[in-house]
Design a protein around this motif. Structure first.
Motif, PDB file in Angstrom:
ATOM      1  N   ILE A  65       0.842  -1.202   0.000  1.00  7.98           N
ATOM      2  CA  ILE A  65       0.000   0.000   0.000  1.00  7.98           C
ATOM      3  C   ILE A  65       0.877   1.253   0.000  1.00  7.98           C
ATOM      4  N   GLN A  66       1.900   1.261   0.845  1.00  6.93           N
ATOM      5  CA  GLN A  66       2.797   2.413   0.908  1.00  6.93           C
ATOM      6  C   GLN A  66       3.462   2.668  -0.442  1.00  6.93           C
ATOM      7  N   GLU A  67       3.859   1.603  -1.106  1.00  6.23           N
ATOM      8  CA  GLU A  67       4.505   1.754  -2.418  1.00  6.23           C
ATOM      9  C   GLU A  67       3.523   2.295  -3.452  1.00  6.23           C
ATOM     10  N   SER A  68       2.260   1.869  -3.357  1.00  6.10           N
ATOM     11  CA  SER A  68       1.268   2.283  -4.359  1.00  6.10           C
ATOM     12  C   SER A  68       0.856   3.741  -4.193  1.00  6.10           C
ATOM     13  N   ILE A  69       0.913   4.273  -2.984  1.00  9.54           N
ATOM     14  CA  ILE A  69       0.473   5.654  -2.758  1.00  9.54           C
ATOM     15  C   ILE A  69       1.625   6.649  -2.787  1.00  9.54           C
ATOM     16  N   GLU A  70       2.831   6.151  -2.949  1.00 10.77           N
ATOM     17  CA  GLU A  70       3.988   7.043  -2.974  1.00 10.77           C
ATOM     18  C   GLU A  70       3.869   8.022  -4.138  1.00 10.77           C
ATOM     19  N   GLY A  71       3.951   9.295  -3.845  1.00  3.21           N
ATOM     20  CA  GLY A  71       3.863  10.327  -4.875  1.00  3.21           C
ATOM     21  C   GLY A  71       2.452  10.741  -5.235  1.00  3.21           C
ATOM     22  N   LEU A  72       1.447  10.054  -4.687  1.00  2.75           N
ATOM     23  CA  LEU A  72       0.058  10.417  -4.981  1.00  2.75           C
ATOM     24  C   LEU A  72      -0.431  11.508  -4.043  1.00  2.75           C
ATOM     25  N   ASP A  73      -1.324  12.329  -4.549  1.00  2.00           N
ATOM     26  CA  ASP A  73      -1.966  13.353  -3.722  1.00  2.00           C
ATOM     27  C   ASP A  73      -3.157  12.699  -3.002  1.00  2.00           C
ATOM     28  N   LEU A  74      -2.840  11.818  -2.062  1.00  2.00           N
ATOM     29  CA  LEU A  74      -3.873  11.038  -1.360  1.00  2.00           C
ATOM     30  C   LEU A  74      -4.534  11.903  -0.293  1.00  2.00           C
ATOM     31  N   GLY A  75      -5.840  12.128  -0.469  1.00  2.03           N
ATOM     32  CA  GLY A  75      -6.533  13.020   0.447  1.00  2.03           C
ATOM     33  C   GLY A  75      -7.542  12.347   1.346  1.00  2.03           C
ATOM     34  N   VAL A  76      -8.203  11.297   0.856  1.00  6.00           N
ATOM     35  CA  VAL A  76      -9.271  10.645   1.608  1.00  6.00           C
ATOM     36  C   VAL A  76      -8.956   9.159   1.744  1.00  6.00           C
ATOM     37  N   VAL A  77      -9.094   8.641   2.964  1.00  9.76           N
ATOM     38  CA  VAL A  77      -8.891   7.211   3.217  1.00  9.76           C
ATOM     39  C   VAL A  77     -10.132   6.666   3.905  1.00  9.76           C
ATOM     40  N   ILE A  78     -10.703   5.601   3.347  1.00 10.09           N
ATOM     41  CA  ILE A  78     -11.865   4.943   3.933  1.00 10.09           C
ATOM     42  C   ILE A  78     -11.428   3.577   4.449  1.00 10.09           C
ATOM     43  N   ASN A  79     -11.264   3.453   5.749  1.00  6.44           N
ATOM     44  CA  ASN A  79     -10.918   2.170   6.364  1.00  6.44           C
ATOM     45  C   ASN A  79     -12.205   1.386   6.598  1.00  6.44           C
ATOM     46  N   ASN A  80     -12.576   0.614   5.578  1.00  6.94           N
ATOM     47  CA  ASN A  80     -13.843  -0.104   5.617  1.00  6.94           C
ATOM     48  C   ASN A  80     -13.689  -1.597   5.862  1.00  6.94           C
ATOM     49  N   VAL A  81     -12.520  -2.150   5.556  1.00 10.16           N
ATOM     50  CA  VAL A  81     -12.352  -3.595   5.628  1.00 10.16           C
ATOM     51  C   VAL A  81     -12.656  -4.110   7.039  1.00 10.16           C
ATOM     52  N   GLY A  82     -13.373  -5.220   7.105  1.00 12.31           N
ATOM     53  CA  GLY A  82     -13.723  -5.785   8.406  1.00 12.31           C
ATOM     54  C   GLY A  82     -14.530  -7.056   8.235  1.00 12.31           C
ATOM     55  N   ILE A  83     -14.580  -7.860   9.283  1.00 12.77           N
ATOM     56  CA  ILE A  83     -15.391  -9.075   9.267  1.00 12.77           C
ATOM     57  C   ILE A  83     -16.215  -9.144  10.549  1.00 12.77           C
ATOM     58  N   SER A  84     -17.270  -9.938  10.493  1.00 15.99           N
ATOM     59  CA  SER A  84     -18.088 -10.202  11.665  1.00 15.99           C
ATOM     60  C   SER A  84     -18.178 -11.713  11.850  1.00 15.99           C
ATOM     61  N   TYR A  85     -19.012 -12.156  12.755  1.00 16.75           N
ATOM     62  CA  TYR A  85     -19.259 -13.580  12.930  1.00 16.75           C
ATOM     63  C   TYR A  85     -20.073 -14.109  11.747  1.00 16.75           C
ATOM     64  N   PRO A  86     -19.907 -15.376  11.377  1.00 17.04           N
ATOM     65  CA  PRO A  86     -20.816 -15.964  10.381  1.00 17.04           C
ATOM     66  C   PRO A  86     -22.268 -15.903  10.856  1.00 17.04           C
ATOM     67  N   TYR A  87     -22.459 -16.079  12.143  1.00 17.80           N
ATOM     68  CA  TYR A  87     -23.749 -15.871  12.804  1.00 17.80           C
ATOM     69  C   TYR A  87     -23.493 -15.755  14.300  1.00 17.80           C
ATOM     70  N   ALA A  88     -24.493 -15.319  15.044  1.00 18.20           N
ATOM     71  CA  ALA A  88     -24.317 -15.066  16.483  1.00 18.20           C
ATOM     72  C   ALA A  88     -23.885 -16.325  17.224  1.00 18.20           C
ATOM     73  N   ARG A  89     -23.003 -16.145  18.208  1.00 21.94           N
ATOM     74  CA  ARG A  89     -22.559 -17.279  19.010  1.00 21.94           C
ATOM     75  C   ARG A  89     -21.978 -16.787  20.327  1.00 21.94           C
ATOM     76  N   TYR A  90     -22.058 -17.642  21.339  1.00 23.52           N
ATOM     77  CA  TYR A  90     -21.456 -17.319  22.628  1.00 23.52           C
ATOM     78  C   TYR A  90     -19.937 -17.231  22.473  1.00 23.52           C
ATOM     79  N   PHE A  91     -19.321 -16.473  23.376  1.00 25.14           N
ATOM     80  CA  PHE A  91     -17.883 -16.234  23.255  1.00 25.14           C
ATOM     81  C   PHE A  91     -17.094 -17.535  23.277  1.00 25.14           C
ATOM     82  N   HIS A  92     -17.509 -18.503  24.118  1.00 17.76           N
ATOM     83  CA  HIS A  92     -16.749 -19.759  24.191  1.00 17.76           C
ATOM     84  C   HIS A  92     -16.896 -20.599  22.922  1.00 17.76           C
ATOM     85  N   GLU A  93     -17.844 -20.235  22.067  1.00 20.13           N
ATOM     86  CA  GLU A  93     -18.034 -20.941  20.805  1.00 20.13           C
ATOM     87  C   GLU A  93     -17.225 -20.341  19.653  1.00 20.13           C
ATOM     88  N   VAL A  94     -16.573 -19.216  19.896  1.00 20.13           N
ATOM     89  CA  VAL A  94     -15.759 -18.570  18.861  1.00 20.13           C
ATOM     90  C   VAL A  94     -14.453 -19.334  18.719  1.00 20.13           C
TER      91      VAL A  94
END
Length: 320
Positions: free
Chosen positions: A124-153
């Motif tokens: 990522i650092q190499e790809s943005i080098e020299g670019l006038d990068l102004g806006v960053v959207i940190n959207n990547v993320g995951i959740s559970y496949p479905y609800a579960r108790y903590f000991h089931e994770v």
């Protein structure tokens, strides 16, 4: 008439005057809050995102909210750096954007946020080098496949939740900040969740909610650290959006499409350090805050237990 009212008030006991004053202040405060809500959601103009720079970076842009952001940023005339795990999906979304906004310049970076993150961030650092990068959207993320108790994770899900949701956002932010500091401008938007920002708790999604609570506090601290350096850091807190992660296929008044959410979200960039961009979500937020936490907790537990039951049934059918 005014003199008559004032005279009557002066003749009242002190505690009546105190109650009158408190009531008047409460009404004034409520009125100001309503007017501010109307202004923010319907009257306040969106900022010109190009003032931050001519390029925007979006993580997780091949589906859901991230895809909506990519299209809306291209519509605003920004060039794009799209960061995702699948080369074929990155090509598909790039082709779709170019078909609609042909003048958009697009760079793609393949990063598996559950894999070698340090190597991915280096690309990522190499790809943005020299670019006038102004806006960053940190959207990547995951959740559970479905609800579960903590000991089931299981261990793999636990590791990925923390690595992708927490470490991924943290390291991407760390990678883009030096360039923004050098240019003295930029906007970083981290996608949180109502699971950590609106409802008191989200039982059976404990680790997911906790990772989003980290994003919320992380963003707030950076907002204070970098505001006077020309960099706006914001945590956006959506409730349900029609995405695969939310397992919702159709949009509605309270559940926007990904494009509908992204349009609202762009209008809030550069303002509050924490916001819920889609205005019908704020109505739900208000209702939640008016209810006792015990009632909300009980409802969420019952609701998520239903999700858990359906998920377990689906798993059992797969095994059969």
């Amino acid at each position: 008439m005014d003199c008559f009212i004032l005279g009557r008030l002066k003749a009242q006991p002190w505690w009546v005057l105190a109650l009158f004053s408190i009531g008047s202040l409460s009404i004034l405060r409520f009125s100001v809050s309503v007017l501010n809500w109307v202004f923010v959601n319907f009257l306040r103009p969106a900022k010109n995102l190009k003032k931050y720079g001519s390029w925007a970076l979006v993580t997780g842009p091949t589906d859901g909210i991230g895809r909506g952001f990519a299209f809306q940023l291209a519509r605003k005339g920004l060039n794009l750096v799209l960061v995702g795990r699948s080369p074929s999906k990155l090509k598909d979304v790039s082709d779709a954007i170019l078909a609609k906004y042909g003048k958009t310049q697009i760079k793609t970076v393949v990063v598996d946020f559950s894999g070698d993150l340090d190597d991915g961030v280096k690309r990522i650092q190499e790809s943005i080098e020299g670019l006038d990068l102004g806006v960053v959207i940190n959207n990547v993320g995951i959740s559970y496949p479905y609800a579960r108790y903590f000991h089931e994770v299981d261990d793999e899900l636990l590791r990925n939740l923390i690595k992708i949701n927490v470490e991924g956002t943290t390291k991407v932010t760390h990678a883009v900040l030096p360039g923004m500091l050098q240019r003295k401008r930029g906007a970083i938007v981290n996608i949180g969740s109502g699971a950590a920002g609106v409802i008191p708790s989200d039982p059976l999604y404990a680790v997911y909610a906790a990772t989003k609570a980290y994003i919320d506090q992380f963003s707030r601290c950076l907002h204070v650290e970098y505001k006077n350096k020309g960099i706006d850091v914001q945590c956006q807190v959506p409730l349900y959006v029609a995405t695969k992660m939310a397992s919702i296929k159709r949009s509605s008044f309270f559940v926007p499409s990904t494009d509908g959410y992204a349009r609202a979200a762009l209008g809030r960039i550069g303002y509050e350090p924490r916001c819920t961009p889609y205005w019908p979500h704020t109505l739900i937020w208000t209702l939640v805050y008016l209810l006792p936490e015990s009632i909300v907790d009980a409802y969420r537990l019952r609701f998520n237990l239903g999700i858990r039951k359906r998920g377990q049934l689906k798993d059992s059918r797969k095994k059969d």
